[in-house]
Design an enzyme around this catalytic site. Structure first.
Site, PDB file in Angstrom:
ATOM      1  CE  LYS A 206      -3.759   2.310   2.839  1.00 36.82           C
ATOM      2  NZ  LYS A 206      -4.747   2.224   3.685  1.00 36.82           N
ATOM      3  CD  GLU A 212       9.255  -5.973   7.320  1.00 40.25           C
ATOM      4  OE1 GLU A 212       8.892  -4.774   6.891  1.00 40.25           O
ATOM      5  OE2 GLU A 212       8.780  -6.356   8.582  1.00 40.25           O
ATOM      6  N   GLY A 267      -5.016  -1.905   4.819  1.00 39.68           N
ATOM      7  CA  GLY A 267      -4.060  -2.985   4.339  1.00 39.68           C
ATOM      8  C   GLY A 267      -4.754  -4.219   4.672  1.00 39.68           C
ATOM      9  NE  ARG A 268      -6.666  -3.954  10.771  1.00 39.25           N
ATOM     10  CZ  ARG A 268      -5.986  -2.812  10.903  1.00 39.25           C
ATOM     11  NH1 ARG A 268      -4.978  -2.495  10.472  1.00 39.25           N
ATOM     12  NH2 ARG A 268      -6.482  -1.587  11.701  1.00 39.25           N
ATOM     13  CD  GLU A 353      -1.977  -4.487  11.490  1.00 39.42           C
ATOM     14  OE1 GLU A 353      -0.964  -4.468  11.553  1.00 39.42           O
ATOM     15  OE2 GLU A 353      -2.733  -4.357  10.374  1.00 39.42           O
ATOM     16  CG  HIS A 384      -3.696 -35.486  16.795  1.00 33.85           C
ATOM     17  ND1 HIS A 384      -3.884 -36.751  17.351  1.00 33.85           N
ATOM     18  CD2 HIS A 384      -4.763 -35.583  15.881  1.00 33.85           C
ATOM     19  CE1 HIS A 384      -5.120 -37.426  16.689  1.00 33.85           C
ATOM     20  NE2 HIS A 384      -5.462 -36.508  16.012  1.00 33.85           N
ATOM     21  CE  LYS A 512       5.821  -1.025  10.374  1.00 33.41           C
ATOM     22  NZ  LYS A 512       4.700  -0.542   9.543  1.00 33.41           N
TER      23      LYS A 512
HETATM   24  O1  F6P Z   1       2.272  -3.912  10.009  1.00 36.36           O
HETATM   25  C1  F6P Z   1       1.749  -2.782   9.797  1.00 36.36           C
HETATM   26  C2  F6P Z   1       0.935  -2.777   8.331  1.00 36.36           C
HETATM   27  O2  F6P Z   1       1.088  -1.273   8.015  1.00 36.36           O
HETATM   28  C3  F6P Z   1      -0.262  -3.462   7.817  1.00 36.36           C
HETATM   29  O3  F6P Z   1      -1.139  -2.997   8.401  1.00 36.36           O
HETATM   30  C4  F6P Z   1      -0.085  -3.494   6.514  1.00 36.36           C
HETATM   31  O4  F6P Z   1      -0.847  -4.580   6.089  1.00 36.36           O
HETATM   32  C5  F6P Z   1       1.350  -4.060   6.451  1.00 36.36           C
HETATM   33  O5  F6P Z   1       2.186  -3.319   7.272  1.00 36.36           O
HETATM   34  C6  F6P Z   1       1.762  -3.872   5.027  1.00 36.36           C
HETATM   35  O6  F6P Z   1       1.862  -2.558   4.657  1.00 36.36           O
HETATM   36  P1  F6P Z   1       2.041  -1.820   2.979  1.00 36.36           P
HETATM   37  O7  F6P Z   1       1.170  -2.894   2.211  1.00 36.36           O
HETATM   38  O8  F6P Z   1       1.926  -0.429   2.986  1.00 36.36           O
HETATM   39  O9  F6P Z   1       3.572  -2.442   2.401  1.00 36.36           O
END
Ligand code: F6P
Length: 552
Positions: A206, A212, A267-268, A353, A384, A512
């Site tokens: 987003k 990452e 995002g979620r 979240e 199990h 972060k």
């Molecule tokens: O972990 C926080 C967060 O902002 C989530 O809410 C989101 O889904 C994720 O990081 C990834 O964010 P992006 O889509 O901006 O890379």
């Protein structure tokens, strides 16, 4: 005290909870053969059986009263009318527009967002068809065979979960993989055996700034160039899904292969947008549309059904009942469906979240519990592993069970065995086994009395452990869409009761920020502002770190 804990419905529920302390589910079932028809509700092909909960008509009446006192119906109207419910980020919450199948507009500040939504969906559809039918290929003209989605959180968990759930519908010529973790092993393993000539990367973020994702994206690009691709070929092998056009372009991906979405999609809650591109590539756009249609059907149900027959409302309020009045700190989700094996992971982000908050919408500390710890695994595997605790542990953990009447992959009697296990577990949790029953079983098995006396306390199950069961005919795309939207709205209902902002996530920021500061210190050594534990770990790691990092 907060408005919530001072409300009359809350007081009544506290009182009622005391009355219910000695009531057992076993007795409730024994005294009422009509519990199943009375405490089931059905919508969009999903039957919710909530009869195995510690509830009576009075409980449900009080929970509905609580919902009304918390203005749930007007919050629900605000959700569907594009209000800026996400106040701390000053954003509307309009993910339902992404699956709007009606001709009603979805307005944001007076403007209908539907034309833009449909435009991106059309572009996605053309792209998916182009890849499937060979009009869009890699730089040597070979059709794409492997798709690697690089994203994390909502840019990974939703599409990954749906891709896995729809495995029986996958196009056999396309393999989709997901890379999320910045741990290089994830990318390394995903790229193993891939041929850059027929590999398509989707960089999904987003913000297009997430460390990452950007680290994995850069390493994937390096790999592509090292394995024979040229700079000029990158545009054919890398596409982006993002709200941040400028950052996408800076990465080297042009507007024609960028699929946008909007800041009013959290995002979620984004899998319904172009974030679903890897799903659409896996199953085709028609199937992806069926997922959206199922979610829309659930939206319509949530928007229009009365509170007492409304699946998301029922699930949300039952959760509130246990979390706030029985101090349940955890909730299990158990799909008896191997294809839903990533559902618990997806729901962890969705629920924790969204509602893992301890201040209300106005920033005041809450004086009640909010989201529980959510966990789960597919049945029967979990029988199990952690089911021992569900049956005989000291905590009461409400659980959702999900199961389909029909299997996608019928082999012999497997599905009947799966179904029998699912039914047996909720029955066992509810009934338990009394000392008398356990003693009788030991005697019937011819157990010597001294051994029976030793074993007896271990063989007793307290029972009275609540569960919901969600039954559906088959896990098809439509049903899956409806199920996911059901959980989204459940989260919304709970957020409305708890008066919290379910749409921000400030709690992810601090870690972060500290990681950014610590990164150079792994080379230079710790600065004096750390605690002795963090500084000690940095020093220990520095002494042992192998020199350098190599590319994948
Ligand atoms: O972990 C926080 C967060 O902002 C989530 O809410 C989101 O889904 C994720 O990081 C990834 O964010 P992006 O889509 O901006 O890379």
């Amino acid at each position: 005290m907060s408005r919530l804990t001072e409300s009359s419905a809350w007081f009544e529920l506290v009182r009622h909870r005391q009355q219910m302390a000695g009531v057992s589910l076993r007795a409730l079932f024994a005294g009422d053969s009509g519990r199943f028809p009375r405490y089931t509700a059905e919508a969009c092909g999903i039957l919710l059986d909530y009869s195995k909960n510690r509830v009576t008509d009075e409980t449900l009446g009080l929970l509905m009263a609580l919902a009304r006192e918390c203005d749930l119906e007007s919050w629900r109207d605000d959700l569907f009318s594009g209000q800026r419910l996400n106040r701390t980020e000053d954003r509307a919450v309009l993910h339902t527009a992404l699956r709007n199948r009606s001709d009603r507009p979805a307005r944001l500040d007076g403007l209908d967002v539907m034309p833009e939504v449909r435009n991106v969906a059309r572009r996605m559809s053309r792209f998916v068809d182009g890849v499937h039918f060979g009009a869009i290929t890699g730089h040597t003209g070979r059709p794409f065979k492997d798709v690697v989605n690089i994203g994390i959180g909502g840019s990974d968990l939703g599409p990954l979960m749906v891709s896995e759930a729809l495995r029986p519908y996958h196009n056999p010529n396309i393999r989709v993989r997901y890379v999320s973790n910045v741990d290089g092993s994830h990318l390394y393993d995903a790229l193993d055996w891939l041929d850059p000539e027929n590999t398509l990367f989707i960089i999904t973020s987003k913000t297009f700034t997430t460390e990452e994702t950007m680290t994995n994206a850069r390493s994937a690009r390096d790999w592509f160039l090292r394995e024979g691709g040229r700079e000029a070929d990158i545009a054919r092998h890398f596409v982006a899904v993002s709200t941040n056009q400028a950052a996408v372009q800076a990465f080297g991906i042009g507007p024609e292969t960028t699929f946008s979405f909007w800041d009013w999609v959290g995002g979620r809650f984004s899998l319904w947008s172009a974030v679903g591109l890897p799903v659409a590539l896996a199953v085709g756009m028609d199937r992806f549309d069926e997922v959206l249609a199922g979610a829309f059907a659930m939206d319509e149900h949530f928007r229009t059904a009365s509170l007492d027959s409304n699946l998301p409302v029922l699930l949300g309020l039952l959760g509130v009942w246990y979390i706030n009045f029985w101090q349940a700190g955890a909730h299990a989700v158990v799909p008896y469906d191997q294809y839903l094996h990533r559902l618990p992971a997806y729901l962890q982000q969705l629920e924790m979240e969204s509602n893992g908050k301890s201040v209300d919408r106005d920033g005041r500390p809450v004086d009640y519990a909010t989201a529980p710890v959510l966990f789960g695994e597919p049945g029967t595997n979990c029988q199990h592993s952690f089911f021992q605790l569900l049956h005989q542990g000291t905590q009461v953990i409400p659980a959702d069970f999900l199961v389909a009447a029909e299997s996608h992959t019928p082999i012999g009697h497997h599905h009947r065995i799966l179904l029998a296990n699912c039914l047996a577990q909720t029955e066992a949790l509810m009934r338990g086994r009394t000392a008398e029953e356990a003693a009788a079983e030991l005697a019937a098995a011819g157990t010597p009395p001294e051994v029976a006396a030793l074993l007896l306390p271990h063989k007793v199950f307290p029972g009275n452990r609540p569960s919901n069961t969600l039954l559906y005919r088959k896990l098809d795309p439509y049903t899956l869409g409806a199920l996911v939207a059901l959980y989204e709205h459940k989260v919304f209902v709970q957020g409305a009761i708890w008066n919290i902002n379910s749409f921000d996530q400030w709690g992810v920021e601090l870690g972060k920020t500290l990681a950014r500061a610590l990164l150079p210190e792994l080379t230079t050594g710790p600065t004096p502002d750390h605690d002795s534990s963090t500084a000690g770990q940095v020093r220990w790691l520095r002494e042992r770190m192998a020199a350098g990092e190599t590319g994948v």
